[in-house]
Each structure stands twice: as structure tokens, then as C-alpha cells.
Design an enzyme around this catalytic site. Sequence first.
Site, PDB file in Angstrom:
ATOM      1  N   GLN A  93       0.845  -1.203   0.000  1.00 47.52           N
ATOM      2  CA  GLN A  93       0.000   0.000   0.000  1.00 47.52           C
ATOM      3  C   GLN A  93       0.882   1.255   0.000  1.00 47.52           C
ATOM      4  OE1 GLN A  93      -2.915   0.292   3.192  1.00 47.52           O
ATOM      5  NE2 GLN A  93      -3.854   2.115   2.268  1.00 47.52           N
ATOM      6  N   VAL A  95      -0.801   4.506  -1.013  1.00 50.45           N
ATOM      7  CA  VAL A  95      -1.720   5.627  -0.781  1.00 50.45           C
ATOM      8  C   VAL A  95      -2.635   5.221   0.376  1.00 50.45           C
ATOM      9  CG1 VAL A  95      -3.519   7.098  -1.755  1.00 50.45           C
ATOM     10  CG2 VAL A  95      -1.642   6.314  -3.222  1.00 50.45           C
ATOM     11  N   HIS A  99      -8.656   1.852  -1.045  1.00 53.53           N
ATOM     12  CA  HIS A  99      -9.065   1.731  -2.451  1.00 53.53           C
ATOM     13  C   HIS A  99      -8.982   0.274  -2.863  1.00 53.53           C
ATOM     14  CE1 HIS A  99      -4.767   2.579  -2.151  1.00 53.53           C
ATOM     15  NE2 HIS A  99      -4.592   1.802  -3.212  1.00 53.53           N
TER      16      HIS A  99
HETATM   17  P1  AMP Z   1      -1.543   1.107  -3.492  1.00 50.26           P
HETATM   18  O1  AMP Z   1      -0.089   0.932  -3.820  1.00 50.26           O
HETATM   19  O2  AMP Z   1      -2.302  -0.162  -3.274  1.00 50.26           O
HETATM   20  O3  AMP Z   1      -1.698   2.094  -2.344  1.00 50.26           O
HETATM   21  O4  AMP Z   1      -2.194   1.746  -4.777  1.00 50.26           O
HETATM   22  C1  AMP Z   1      -2.065   3.087  -5.116  1.00 50.26           C
HETATM   23  C2  AMP Z   1      -2.286   3.164  -6.609  1.00 50.26           C
HETATM   24  O5  AMP Z   1      -2.545   4.514  -6.951  1.00 50.26           O
HETATM   25  C3  AMP Z   1      -1.079   2.713  -7.447  1.00 50.26           C
HETATM   26  O6  AMP Z   1      -1.459   1.614  -8.278  1.00 50.26           O
HETATM   27  C4  AMP Z   1      -0.714   3.963  -8.245  1.00 50.26           C
HETATM   28  O7  AMP Z   1      -0.273   3.668  -9.555  1.00 50.26           O
HETATM   29  C5  AMP Z   1      -2.019   4.732  -8.239  1.00 50.26           C
HETATM   30  N1  AMP Z   1      -1.873   6.169  -8.397  1.00 50.26           N
HETATM   31  C6  AMP Z   1      -0.979   6.985  -7.778  1.00 50.26           C
HETATM   32  N2  AMP Z   1      -1.160   8.257  -8.180  1.00 50.26           N
HETATM   33  C7  AMP Z   1      -2.188   8.250  -9.059  1.00 50.26           C
HETATM   34  C8  AMP Z   1      -2.847   9.258  -9.826  1.00 50.26           C
HETATM   35  N3  AMP Z   1      -2.497  10.545  -9.763  1.00 50.26           N
HETATM   36  N4  AMP Z   1      -3.866   8.882 -10.643  1.00 50.26           N
HETATM   37  C9  AMP Z   1      -4.224   7.593 -10.720  1.00 50.26           C
HETATM   38  N5  AMP Z   1      -3.662   6.591 -10.017  1.00 50.26           N
HETATM   39  C10 AMP Z   1      -2.647   6.913  -9.201  1.00 50.26           C
END
Ligand code: AMP
Length: 113
Positions: A93, A95, A99
Amino acid sequence: MKTLFEKIAAKEIPAEIIYEDDQCFAIKDIRPQAPSHFLVIPRKVIPKLSQASQQDKELLGHLLLSCTEIAKKLGLDEEGFRVVINNGEMAGQTVFHLHMHVLGGRPLSWPPG
Ligand code: AMP
């Protein structure tokens, strides 16, 4: 401070929004890991799945149903798709605003990396 996804919901940061309702929205992942890769995100900020509570039961169900509805609209249902939630740093993770990843359009190996 707003999370990245709150800023996207507020249109302060551009993203390809493919679905929106009063409880959640979905965007295309900026670094897709499959031909189809989108994220379903609650408007409510829950930093990670393990911080969801009984009060979030309906919301969690709504998120899952939204994943399947969008996947069906994109034609992913026939061949199959995967829903992933990374919970915490060791799980990948990055972000900290809950999600669900929805991936499809290619064979997905198991176990994941
Ligand atoms: P996680 O690593 O599970 O927290 O997933 C976060 C996801 O957000 C990753 O797959 C990133 O590629 C995606 N992500 C980060 N910044 C953006 C953005 N500005 N627009 C769309 N997706 C994003």
C-alpha cells in the site's frame, strides 16, 4: 491534509474518472498493471481496510458491488478480473486512503508477488 484521492475527487489533481456516485468514485490507475486497471475509492477517508469499522459495513459492500458493476461495463466479466486491496506497507500500500484495485484483460498469475 487531503489525501491524493481526496484531491482527485475535488478535481485538484487530474485523473481519468470513470465512475462517480455519492459514496465512491473510480479512476484509471496512472501506472496500469494490466490492460484494464482501475481503482474504486470511497469518498470517506479510511486509511486502510483494517481501520474500517462495523459502521463501514454498507460502504464496503457498496465498493465491492461498484467494482463488479464497472468491470461488467468494461466487458471484463466474461474472462475474469481480480479485485485487490493492499493493506499496509508490506502488502504494497502506497496511498493511505482505502481503495480497491480492479485488474483484468490478461491472465493474472497466482500467487501474487
Ligand atoms: P496502493 O499501492 O495499493 O496504495 O495503490 C495506489 C495506486 O494509486 C497505485 O497503483 C498507483 O499507480 C495509483 N496512483 C498513484 N497516483 C495516481 C494518480 N495521480 N492517478 C491515478 N492513479 C494513481
